[in-house]
Write a protein that holds these residues in place. Structure first.
Motif, PDB file in Angstrom:
ATOM      1  N   VAL A   1       0.841  -1.201   0.000  1.00 45.33           N
ATOM      2  CA  VAL A   1       0.000   0.000   0.000  1.00 45.33           C
ATOM      3  C   VAL A   1       0.877   1.252   0.000  1.00 45.33           C
ATOM      4  O   VAL A   1       0.612   2.222  -0.722  1.00 45.33           O
ATOM      5  CB  VAL A   1      -0.944  -0.001   1.221  1.00 45.33           C
ATOM      6  N   VAL A   2       1.947   1.230   0.805  1.00 42.42           N
ATOM      7  CA  VAL A   2       2.846   2.381   0.913  1.00 42.42           C
ATOM      8  C   VAL A   2       3.603   2.595  -0.398  1.00 42.42           C
ATOM      9  O   VAL A   2       3.680   3.723  -0.907  1.00 42.42           O
ATOM     10  CB  VAL A   2       3.830   2.198   2.084  1.00 42.42           C
ATOM     11  N   LYS A   3       4.135   1.535  -0.968  1.00 46.40           N
ATOM     12  CA  LYS A   3       4.871   1.651  -2.233  1.00 46.40           C
ATOM     13  C   LYS A   3       3.984   2.188  -3.339  1.00 46.40           C
ATOM     14  O   LYS A   3       4.399   3.036  -4.140  1.00 46.40           O
ATOM     15  CB  LYS A   3       5.442   0.291  -2.637  1.00 46.40           C
ATOM     16  N   SER A   4       2.751   1.716  -3.393  1.00 50.48           N
ATOM     17  CA  SER A   4       1.818   2.183  -4.413  1.00 50.48           C
ATOM     18  C   SER A   4       1.493   3.659  -4.225  1.00 50.48           C
ATOM     19  O   SER A   4       1.456   4.433  -5.191  1.00 50.48           O
ATOM     20  CB  SER A   4       0.531   1.346  -4.346  1.00 50.48           C
ATOM     21  N   ALA A   5       1.277   4.068  -2.974  1.00 47.74           N
ATOM     22  CA  ALA A   5       0.933   5.467  -2.686  1.00 47.74           C
ATOM     23  C   ALA A   5       2.075   6.403  -3.059  1.00 47.74           C
ATOM     24  O   ALA A   5       1.854   7.465  -3.656  1.00 47.74           O
ATOM     25  CB  ALA A   5       0.571   5.629  -1.220  1.00 47.74           C
ATOM     26  N   PHE A   6       3.304   6.035  -2.705  1.00 43.37           N
ATOM     27  CA  PHE A   6       4.471   6.870  -3.004  1.00 43.37           C
ATOM     28  C   PHE A   6       4.909   6.736  -4.462  1.00 43.37           C
ATOM     29  O   PHE A   6       5.759   7.501  -4.922  1.00 43.37           O
ATOM     30  CB  PHE A   6       5.628   6.509  -2.078  1.00 43.37           C
ATOM     31  N   ASP A   7       4.318   5.781  -5.176  1.00 45.29           N
ATOM     32  CA  ASP A   7       4.603   5.558  -6.597  1.00 45.29           C
ATOM     33  C   ASP A   7       6.092   5.343  -6.827  1.00 45.29           C
ATOM     34  O   ASP A   7       6.695   5.928  -7.730  1.00 45.29           O
ATOM     35  CB  ASP A   7       4.077   6.737  -7.433  1.00 45.29           C
ATOM     36  N   ARG A   8       6.676   4.465  -5.985  1.00 46.82           N
ATOM     37  CA  ARG A   8       8.103   4.187  -6.099  1.00 46.82           C
ATOM     38  C   ARG A   8       8.349   2.723  -5.734  1.00 46.82           C
ATOM     39  O   ARG A   8       8.291   2.349  -4.552  1.00 46.82           O
ATOM     40  CB  ARG A   8       8.899   5.127  -5.193  1.00 46.82           C
ATOM     41  N   ASP A   9       8.655   1.911  -6.746  1.00 51.72           N
ATOM     42  CA  ASP A   9       8.803   0.466  -6.546  1.00 51.72           C
ATOM     43  C   ASP A   9      10.001   0.100  -5.684  1.00 51.72           C
ATOM     44  O   ASP A   9       9.984  -0.915  -4.991  1.00 51.72           O
ATOM     45  CB  ASP A   9       8.915  -0.251  -7.901  1.00 51.72           C
ATOM     46  N   ASP A  10      11.068   0.913  -5.735  1.00 55.15           N
ATOM     47  CA  ASP A  10      12.272   0.576  -4.968  1.00 55.15           C
ATOM     48  C   ASP A  10      12.259   1.161  -3.556  1.00 55.15           C
ATOM     49  O   ASP A  10      13.262   1.102  -2.842  1.00 55.15           O
ATOM     50  CB  ASP A  10      13.527   1.023  -5.717  1.00 55.15           C
ATOM     51  N   LEU A  11      11.136   1.729  -3.156  1.00 53.99           N
ATOM     52  CA  LEU A  11      11.018   2.281  -1.800  1.00 53.99           C
ATOM     53  C   LEU A  11      11.170   1.160  -0.774  1.00 53.99           C
ATOM     54  O   LEU A  11      10.657   0.053  -0.953  1.00 53.99           O
ATOM     55  CB  LEU A  11       9.664   2.973  -1.646  1.00 53.99           C
ATOM     56  N   LEU A  12      11.886   1.436   0.303  1.00 51.78           N
ATOM     57  CA  LEU A  12      12.068   0.478   1.388  1.00 51.78           C
ATOM     58  C   LEU A  12      11.113   0.807   2.527  1.00 51.78           C
ATOM     59  O   LEU A  12      10.929   1.982   2.878  1.00 51.78           O
ATOM     60  CB  LEU A  12      13.506   0.511   1.892  1.00 51.78           C
ATOM     61  N   PHE A  13      10.502  -0.223   3.110  1.00 48.07           N
ATOM     62  CA  PHE A  13       9.500  -0.012   4.145  1.00 48.07           C
ATOM     63  C   PHE A  13       9.885  -0.777   5.413  1.00 48.07           C
ATOM     64  O   PHE A  13      10.285  -1.940   5.357  1.00 48.07           O
ATOM     65  CB  PHE A  13       8.127  -0.490   3.664  1.00 48.07           C
ATOM     66  N   PHE A  14       9.744  -0.109   6.560  1.00 47.44           N
ATOM     67  CA  PHE A  14       9.996  -0.737   7.867  1.00 47.44           C
ATOM     68  C   PHE A  14       8.847  -0.402   8.809  1.00 47.44           C
ATOM     69  O   PHE A  14       8.306   0.711   8.767  1.00 47.44           O
ATOM     70  CB  PHE A  14      11.304  -0.232   8.477  1.00 47.44           C
ATOM     71  N   ASN A  15       8.488  -1.359   9.669  1.00 48.98           N
ATOM     72  CA  ASN A  15       7.488  -1.071  10.707  1.00 48.98           C
ATOM     73  C   ASN A  15       7.979  -1.458  12.100  1.00 48.98           C
ATOM     74  O   ASN A  15       7.211  -1.499  13.048  1.00 48.98           O
ATOM     75  CB  ASN A  15       6.155  -1.759  10.401  1.00 48.98           C
ATOM     76  N   ASP A  16       9.285  -1.738  12.184  1.00 41.42           N
ATOM     77  CA  ASP A  16       9.909  -2.057  13.472  1.00 41.42           C
ATOM     78  C   ASP A  16      11.125  -1.150  13.660  1.00 41.42           C
ATOM     79  O   ASP A  16      12.016  -1.134  12.812  1.00 41.42           O
ATOM     80  CB  ASP A  16      10.345  -3.525  13.495  1.00 41.42           C
ATOM     81  N   PRO A  17      11.173  -0.381  14.742  1.00 47.53           N
ATOM     82  CA  PRO A  17      12.273   0.581  14.912  1.00 47.53           C
ATOM     83  C   PRO A  17      13.650  -0.078  14.985  1.00 47.53           C
ATOM     84  O   PRO A  17      14.630   0.486  14.488  1.00 47.53           O
ATOM     85  CB  PRO A  17      11.932   1.314  16.210  1.00 47.53           C
ATOM     86  N   ASP A  18      13.743  -1.246  15.571  1.00 49.23           N
ATOM     87  CA  ASP A  18      15.038  -1.921  15.651  1.00 49.23           C
ATOM     88  C   ASP A  18      15.534  -2.330  14.267  1.00 49.23           C
ATOM     89  O   ASP A  18      16.733  -2.216  13.964  1.00 49.23           O
ATOM     90  CB  ASP A  18      14.942  -3.150  16.559  1.00 49.23           C
ATOM     91  N   ALA A  19      14.619  -2.807  13.430  1.00 46.78           N
ATOM     92  CA  ALA A  19      14.992  -3.187  12.066  1.00 46.78           C
ATOM     93  C   ALA A  19      15.425  -1.961  11.267  1.00 46.78           C
ATOM     94  O   ALA A  19      16.396  -2.012  10.495  1.00 46.78           O
ATOM     95  CB  ALA A  19      13.828  -3.886  11.380  1.00 46.78           C
ATOM     96  N   LEU A  20      14.721  -0.846  11.460  1.00 47.00           N
ATOM     97  CA  LEU A  20      15.091   0.392  10.763  1.00 47.00           C
ATOM     98  C   LEU A  20      16.477   0.852  11.207  1.00 47.00           C
ATOM     99  O   LEU A  20      17.326   1.201  10.375  1.00 47.00           O
ATOM    100  CB  LEU A  20      14.062   1.487  11.047  1.00 47.00           C
ATOM    101  N   LYS A  21      16.704   0.845  12.503  1.00 42.78           N
ATOM    102  CA  LYS A  21      17.997   1.282  13.038  1.00 42.78           C
ATOM    103  C   LYS A  21      19.124   0.404  12.499  1.00 42.78           C
ATOM    104  O   LYS A  21      20.182   0.912  12.081  1.00 42.78           O
ATOM    105  CB  LYS A  21      17.965   1.240  14.562  1.00 42.78           C
ATOM    106  N   SER A  22      18.923  -0.909  12.480  1.00 46.46           N
ATOM    107  CA  SER A  22      19.944  -1.828  11.973  1.00 46.46           C
ATOM    108  C   SER A  22      20.244  -1.561  10.508  1.00 46.46           C
ATOM    109  O   SER A  22      21.416  -1.579  10.087  1.00 46.46           O
ATOM    110  CB  SER A  22      19.485  -3.281  12.155  1.00 46.46           C
TER     111      SER A  22
END
Length: 451
Positions: free
Chosen positions: A396-417
């Motif tokens: 849903v996020v990739k489609s909204a931002f219209d960018r296929d290579d966009l990276l998505f995170f929903n866990d702060p530890d994973a984002l930080k790593s």
């Protein structure tokens, strides 16, 4: 004067409470939750509630005014008691007007840039030795509080378009009745309150109508929506557009060029240069010459969390910014790319507000991160729970931002790593959010990366 604050811990509320206490008012207040820096700052001034919670018994007939914060609900027990007693209840913008109705009122409005423009005006006024009061939405270097109320003849107010209180659904900037005003631009926001773009735009039309007769409004001449609104407006006020100044960028330093003189700035980006001209327009009306104004801007470092430099070395700069709406993301990313055209950009933003998380609004983000070499979007999974919103996934996020290579995170530890694993040689990192990235220590993150 006895004044009681319901929801005293809010950013604007606790600053107003401190300002009134310093003015000699007897201030009390309550809140069901308090965080730093509100706790320490209220304690320093002797007005920290003894315990959290709501206490209707605090409301008595000898209270002159009750100030109600947005955090309180319409069934708040202290609010109900105040209504039962027939006490005068104000929203904080309503009370700020009450304290400044005999002053010259400057109100800075717009969907973006309000805090920066207000900060620039305050910085220039301070440099010029002027006496003034103010209300601004960020902590500024050289100012102890975000609100000051005194006997000064002038007040400069950051005019937010969000609602005034749970029982006053008017946008805050409608209540100040400006003598001098700025509209920095219009870009749809606050979808939970203004469900259509037309609803949102109408608030700025009303704002112009609230300006005192004989007053003036300065507006961004590059904003098509705003220009159409101004053209259709027949309010008896002077309307003047401001534009980008002449400028140059050399070795990562932006300088304004004015009357053959160059003024190197500590801020950058075309959006900040437009903010600079909005503030200059106001300062000109307040008796500050253009040369004196630009000289004062040499030492202006920006407002907190507005392209704030967390750290840098020879090959990397790391910034955090308050940007969260589509127009703010686009402008902030463009600013960093233009300032450092030979560096890559890793741009990371958090969807955090009700509007930004709303599926009906999400498509407004299409293309807004295209200038970033790597685009990352973060949603803390807990935010959906806290806001009682239905979660959605990466697609849903990739489609909204219209960018296929966009990276998505929903866990702060994973984002930080992920961020810590990146090689930032000849790259800048831009962290954008009105939240806190799930509690990630951004200063610690920056230090770790730069080591």
């Amino acid at each position: 004067m006895r004044v009681h604050f319901i929801a005293i811990g809010g950013s604007a509320m606790h600053n107003l409470a401190i300002a009134l206490s310093k003015k000699g008012f007897q201030v009390t207040g309550s809140d069901d939750v308090l965080f730093e820096p509100s706790i320490s700052r209220l304690a320093k001034h002797g007005i920290l509630p003894e315990s959290t919670g709501w206490y209707p018994e605090k409301l008595t007939t000898d209270i002159d005014a009750v100030i109600l914060g947005m955090h309180a609900r319409i069934d708040n027990p202290e609010l109900l008691k105040a209504q039962e007693l027939g006490l005068k209840i104000y929203s904080y913008p309503e009370y700020v007007y009450e304290q400044s109705k005999d002053k010259l009122r400057v109100v800075i409005g717009g969907s973006h840039g309000k805090t920066t423009i207000t900060s620039m005006v305050l910085h220039a006024l301070q440099a010029a030795g002027k006496t003034f009061d103010y209300l601004v939405g960020a902590q500024l270097e050289g100012f102890d509080t975000m609100v000051q109320l005194s006997d000064a003849p002038l007040i400069v107010i950051e005019g937010d378009e969000y609602l005034s209180s749970p029982i006053d659904r008017r946008p805050k900037f409608h209540l100040y009745k400006a003598n001098l005003a700025v509209i920095s631009g219009i870009a749809w926001d606050h979808i939970n309150v203004f469900p259509t773009f037309e609803d949102y735009t109408e608030q700025f039309e009303i704002f112009i109508r609230t300006i005192e007769p004989g007053g003036s409004v300065f507006y961004a001449g590059n904003d098509e929506v705003l220009n159409k609104l101004i053209e259709a407006n027949n309010s008896p006020v002077t309307k003047t557009a401001y534009q980008l100044p002449e400028y140059e960028v050399v070795n990562g330093i932006t300088s304004v060029v004015y009357e053959d003189n160059k003024y190197p700035l500590q801020v950058f980006g075309e959006h900040n240069l437009l903010n600079l001209e909005a503030a200059r327009s106001i300062c000109g009306e307040l008796g500050i010459s253009a040369a004196d104004y630009y000289n004062s801007m040499l030492t202006f470092k920006g407002a907190a969390r507005r392209l704030e430099l967390l750290g840098k070395n020879e090959v990397t700069n790391i910034y955090k910014d308050f940007a969260h709406s589509p127009s703010k993301l686009r402008a902030t990313i463009q600013a960093v790319k233009s300032q450092f055209p030979h560096r890559g950009l890793l741009a990371c933003m958090e969807l955090h507000t009700f509007s930004s998380l709303n599926k009906d609004f999400l498509s407004e983000y299409a293309g807004c991160m295209d200038e970033a070499d790597t685009a990352v979007v973060f949603i803390d999974a807990q935010t959906f729970v806290q806001k009682k919103m239905e979660p959605y996934d990466e697609s849903v996020v990739k489609s909204a931002f219209d960018r296929d290579d966009l990276l998505f995170f929903n866990d702060p530890d994973a984002l930080k790593s992920y961020i810590l694993s990146q090689d930032l040689t000849s790259k800048n990192l831009l962290l954008m959010s009105s939240g806190n990235f799930g509690g990630i220590d951004l200063n610690g993150l920056s230090n770790g990366l730069l080591k």
